[in-house]
Write an enzyme that holds these catalytic residues in place. Sequence first.
Site, PDB file in Angstrom:
ATOM      1  N   HIS A 274       0.846  -1.197   0.000  1.00 30.12           N
ATOM      2  CA  HIS A 274       0.000   0.000   0.000  1.00 30.12           C
ATOM      3  C   HIS A 274       0.880   1.245   0.000  1.00 30.12           C
ATOM      4  O   HIS A 274       0.986   1.946  -1.001  1.00 30.12           O
ATOM      5  CB  HIS A 274      -0.919  -0.058   1.215  1.00 30.12           C
ATOM      6  CG  HIS A 274      -2.040   0.925   1.213  1.00 30.12           C
ATOM      7  ND1 HIS A 274      -2.198   1.890   0.246  1.00 30.12           N
ATOM      8  CD2 HIS A 274      -3.084   1.100   2.064  1.00 30.12           C
ATOM      9  CE1 HIS A 274      -3.273   2.596   0.507  1.00 30.12           C
ATOM     10  NE2 HIS A 274      -3.828   2.143   1.603  1.00 30.12           N
ATOM     11  N   HIS A 313      -0.699   1.030 -12.452  1.00 28.77           N
ATOM     12  CA  HIS A 313      -1.640   1.259 -11.355  1.00 28.77           C
ATOM     13  C   HIS A 313      -2.859   0.372 -11.565  1.00 28.77           C
ATOM     14  O   HIS A 313      -3.279   0.175 -12.707  1.00 28.77           O
ATOM     15  CB  HIS A 313      -2.069   2.741 -11.314  1.00 28.77           C
ATOM     16  CG  HIS A 313      -2.689   3.141 -10.016  1.00 28.77           C
ATOM     17  ND1 HIS A 313      -4.009   2.918  -9.728  1.00 28.77           N
ATOM     18  CD2 HIS A 313      -2.151   3.717  -8.920  1.00 28.77           C
ATOM     19  CE1 HIS A 313      -4.267   3.360  -8.516  1.00 28.77           C
ATOM     20  NE2 HIS A 313      -3.154   3.841  -7.999  1.00 28.77           N
ATOM     21  N   ASP A 369       3.885   7.434  -6.974  1.00 28.93           N
ATOM     22  CA  ASP A 369       5.095   7.102  -6.216  1.00 28.93           C
ATOM     23  C   ASP A 369       6.377   7.284  -7.006  1.00 28.93           C
ATOM     24  O   ASP A 369       7.464   7.223  -6.440  1.00 28.93           O
ATOM     25  CB  ASP A 369       5.020   5.651  -5.723  1.00 28.93           C
ATOM     26  CG  ASP A 369       3.936   5.494  -4.688  1.00 28.93           C
ATOM     27  OD1 ASP A 369       3.884   6.346  -3.786  1.00 28.93           O
ATOM     28  OD2 ASP A 369       3.144   4.550  -4.786  1.00 28.93           O
TER      29      ASP A 369
HETATM   30  C1  LIG Z   1       0.550  -1.195  -9.375  1.00 25.71           C
HETATM   31  C2  LIG Z   1       0.479  -2.632  -9.911  1.00 25.71           C
HETATM   32  C3  LIG Z   1       0.540  -3.592  -8.703  1.00 25.71           C
HETATM   33  C4  LIG Z   1      -0.848  -2.802 -10.659  1.00 25.71           C
HETATM   34  O1  LIG Z   1      -0.928  -4.114 -11.045  1.00 25.71           O
HETATM   35  P1  LIG Z   1      -2.131  -4.730 -11.887  1.00 25.71           P
HETATM   36  O2  LIG Z   1      -3.137  -3.716 -12.249  1.00 25.71           O
HETATM   37  O3  LIG Z   1      -2.602  -5.908 -11.121  1.00 25.71           O
HETATM   38  O4  LIG Z   1      -1.429  -5.140 -13.234  1.00 25.71           O
HETATM   39  P2  LIG Z   1      -0.794  -6.541 -13.559  1.00 25.71           P
HETATM   40  O5  LIG Z   1       0.116  -6.959 -12.439  1.00 25.71           O
HETATM   41  O6  LIG Z   1      -1.905  -7.467 -13.923  1.00 25.71           O
HETATM   42  O7  LIG Z   1       0.078  -6.215 -14.837  1.00 25.71           O
HETATM   43  C5  LIG Z   1      -0.419  -6.202 -16.182  1.00 25.71           C
HETATM   44  C6  LIG Z   1       0.765  -6.395 -17.131  1.00 25.71           C
HETATM   45  O8  LIG Z   1       1.663  -5.280 -17.019  1.00 25.71           O
HETATM   46  C7  LIG Z   1       2.937  -5.692 -16.519  1.00 25.71           C
HETATM   47  N1  LIG Z   1       3.330  -4.727 -15.497  1.00 25.71           N
HETATM   48  C8  LIG Z   1       2.527  -4.122 -14.584  1.00 25.71           C
HETATM   49  N2  LIG Z   1       3.227  -3.227 -13.880  1.00 25.71           N
HETATM   50  C9  LIG Z   1       4.504  -3.264 -14.350  1.00 25.71           C
HETATM   51  C10 LIG Z   1       5.665  -2.575 -14.026  1.00 25.71           C
HETATM   52  N3  LIG Z   1       5.664  -1.663 -13.061  1.00 25.71           N
HETATM   53  N4  LIG Z   1       6.794  -2.875 -14.717  1.00 25.71           N
HETATM   54  C11 LIG Z   1       6.775  -3.776 -15.688  1.00 25.71           C
HETATM   55  N5  LIG Z   1       5.695  -4.477 -16.060  1.00 25.71           N
HETATM   56  C12 LIG Z   1       4.570  -4.222 -15.405  1.00 25.71           C
HETATM   57  C13 LIG Z   1       2.696  -7.065 -15.896  1.00 25.71           C
HETATM   58  O9  LIG Z   1       3.887  -7.846 -15.912  1.00 25.71           O
HETATM   59  C14 LIG Z   1       1.630  -7.603 -16.794  1.00 25.71           C
HETATM   60  O10 LIG Z   1       2.249  -7.999 -18.022  1.00 25.71           O
HETATM   61  P3  LIG Z   1       1.756  -9.337 -18.784  1.00 25.71           P
HETATM   62  O11 LIG Z   1       0.356  -8.998 -19.206  1.00 25.71           O
HETATM   63  O12 LIG Z   1       2.722  -9.509 -19.866  1.00 25.71           O
HETATM   64  O13 LIG Z   1       1.795 -10.427 -17.737  1.00 25.71           O
HETATM   65  C15 LIG Z   1       1.657  -2.898 -10.882  1.00 25.71           C
HETATM   66  O14 LIG Z   1       1.571  -2.060 -11.996  1.00 25.71           O
HETATM   67  C16 LIG Z   1       3.005  -2.769 -10.204  1.00 25.71           C
HETATM   68  O15 LIG Z   1       3.484  -3.745  -9.592  1.00 25.71           O
HETATM   69  N6  LIG Z   1       3.663  -1.580 -10.314  1.00 25.71           N
HETATM   70  C17 LIG Z   1       4.930  -1.354  -9.656  1.00 25.71           C
HETATM   71  C18 LIG Z   1       4.720  -1.073  -8.177  1.00 25.71           C
HETATM   72  C19 LIG Z   1       4.168   0.307  -7.915  1.00 25.71           C
HETATM   73  O16 LIG Z   1       4.621   1.297  -8.470  1.00 25.71           O
HETATM   74  N7  LIG Z   1       3.167   0.358  -7.038  1.00 25.71           N
HETATM   75  C20 LIG Z   1       2.559   1.609  -6.630  1.00 25.71           C
HETATM   76  C21 LIG Z   1       1.141   1.716  -7.027  1.00 25.71           C
HETATM   77  S1  LIG Z   1       0.511   3.317  -6.586  1.00 25.71           S
END
Ligand SMILES: CC(C)(COP(=O)(O)OP(=O)(O)OC[C@H]1O[C@@H](n2cnc3c(N)ncnc32)[C@H](O)[C@@H]1OP(=O)(O)O)[C@@H](O)C(=O)NCCC(=O)NCCS
Length: 436
Positions: A274, A313, A369
């Site tokens: 979070h 996100h 972030d």
């Molecule tokens: C924020 C987050 C958890 C959202 O995840 P989500 O909506 O569940 O998206 P998914 O994990 O299903 O990802 C979808 C696709 O994008 C890719 N992806 C998502 N975020 C990515 C990132 N930061 N870097 C590289 N690839 C990413 C995934 O590998 C996936 O690829 P695929 O379809 O080939 O498997 C994710 O984007 C992430 O881990 N970001 C980095 C952490 C971060 O900055 N968090 C702060 C949020 S405010």
Amino acid sequence: MTDVQASTAPSLTVRDNRTGQEYELPITDGTIKAADLGKIRADDDEPGLAVYDPGFVNTASCRSAVTYIDGDKGILEYRGYPIEQLAEKSTFLEVAYLLIYGQLPDKTQYDEWVHHITYHTFVHENVRSFMQGFRYDAHPMGMLMASVGALSTFYPESRDISDMHNREIQIIRMIAKMPTLGAWAFRHAQGKPYIYPDNDLSYTANFLSMLFKMSEQKYDADERLVKALDVLFILHADHEQNCSTNAVRSVGSSQVDPYSAVAAGIAALFGPLHGGANEAVLRMLRRIGSLENVPAFIDGVKAGNERLMGFGHRVYKNYDPRAKIIKKATEDVFEVTGVNPLLKIAQELEKIALEDDYFVSRRLYPNVDFYSGLIYEALQFPPEMFTVLFAIGRTPGWLSQWLELTEDKEQKIARPKQIYTGDRSLTFTPREERWA
Ligand SMILES: CC(C)(COP(=O)(O)OP(=O)(O)OC[C@H]1O[C@@H](n2cnc3c(N)ncnc32)[C@H](O)[C@@H]1OP(=O)(O)O)[C@@H](O)C(=O)NCCC(=O)NCCS
């Protein structure tokens, strides 16, 4: 529920293939009522149909008029006002008023609000004593969580949540005292004396004073830093039903006092999924180390070895509107503090990622972030303080959602269903027999 009837009102027709029976479920505000599904049964002895939704990814838990988000369009609004306008033209305390009362204050209301918040920044001396009892290396977020929870013992009348005036006083106290508690948690880890609030200063300037004042008579923070931190507080002030807000509402639904409910929100925010992503961004930038390592790092991300932290996100699939504002604030802060060398790496990563098909096709954009950690570091905050800053900013959001909950006649104590997967009807054998 009855058999299908012709109707012009929006509805969903469901056919239960176990029984052949059809049902018409009303659709209101793009949702069906889970309780309506509960009336669908294979036979009278069976429990009704339920929804399995770990993490509530597609379940609305409340009606709320606080924050509107359209992730596809990159829109974030508090009480209908776009975040961009609030960040540019408002102050954190004005935004806090807006969130709590649902409308912007007139001059008298604003002056009174600022006055009340300013004059409630002090805490009981015993709070100071028990904070001093934490271990020298206590995590400031753990200290904040415990101290906010402890405030309920200083204000036992806060348990009377049915009284609007009483609720209002606790809201003022909590918004006012969060910076004091957060700053003292910071000073504690540094072994420095706790600094009392200075009521001559604005909310955010006073916070900086309590954080950084040493022997000078008055701490005089650079106005550009005050503004940047104020903007960061505004950007974090609410984000509809996120994990910590859901925790506040869930715990608050037991009708506990608001200090205990907000302590639960702080606990949720403490978790790395979070509140901790900006710290991960900083670690990533340090690991990359220099501009020439950026392409190899990006290749590694595209190969699936790791994620580009601060990108992507769950909700925003176009861009995170907060990230644009933060980028501007970053420039303002660096004007005062000097440029953090990690900024160049961040900019290069952003430039490449925004043009690269891997990121574009997955709709991965910088989130809030990506830049906030750089600002916090430039302001000399250690990473453990990042979530404390987030919590101070989020407090009016938690409280406005809590307030809404207390006034919502449809709300009940939060009590989800489960799908039981364990054993049934075993016969207990006493220890002597089992171990014989
Ligand atoms: C924020 C987050 C958890 C959202 O995840 P989500 O909506 O569940 O998206 P998914 O994990 O299903 O990802 C979808 C696709 O994008 C890719 N992806 C998502 N975020 C990515 C990132 N930061 N870097 C590289 N690839 C990413 C995934 O590998 C996936 O690829 P695929 O379809 O080939 O498997 C994710 O984007 C992430 O881990 N970001 C980095 C952490 C971060 O900055 N968090 C702060 C949020 S405010």
